[in-house]
Design a protein around this motif. Structure first.
Motif, PDB file in Angstrom:
ATOM      1  N   ASN A   1      26.929   1.260  63.110  1.00 41.65           N
ATOM      2  CA  ASN A   1      27.714   1.972  62.106  1.00 41.65           C
ATOM      3  C   ASN A   1      27.103   3.334  61.797  1.00 41.65           C
TER       4      ASN A   1
ATOM      5  N   TYR B   1      27.884   5.696  64.676  1.00 41.59           N
ATOM      6  CA  TYR B   1      29.276   6.127  64.581  1.00 41.59           C
ATOM      7  C   TYR B   1      29.432   7.225  63.519  1.00 41.59           C
ATOM      8  N   ASN B   2      28.872   6.992  62.345  1.00 41.15           N
ATOM      9  CA  ASN B   2      28.965   7.992  61.271  1.00 41.15           C
ATOM     10  C   ASN B   2      28.283   9.293  61.658  1.00 41.15           C
TER      11      ASN B   2
END
Length: 66
Positions: free
Chosen positions: A54, A57-58
């Motif tokens: 995550n 991705y960010n």
């Protein structure tokens, strides 16, 4: 490898990460048994991998990469 790229390690040689798997090197993330997490269990490594994915991705989204 972590030392070679400049990631900060703790006194035992584990990679220092924050609560969402960022290392001290921008764009480099770590999870599992190489980190300074006190728990060395498969379920913890899986959860950290999820945080790392995550965070990656960010990070890429903020950089405009898709």
């Amino acid at each position: 490898l972590a030392r070679m790229i400049g990631a900060e390690l703790d006194e035992k040689g584990y990679v220092k990460v924050d609560k969402v798997s960022h290392t001290t090197v921008p764009g480099v993330f770590a999870a599992g048994d190489v980190t300074n997490s006190g728990w060395k269990q498969a379920i913890i490594a899986a959860a950290q991998g999820s945080y790392a994915a995550n965070s990656i991705y960010n990070y890429l989204s903020e950089k405009g990469a898709q």
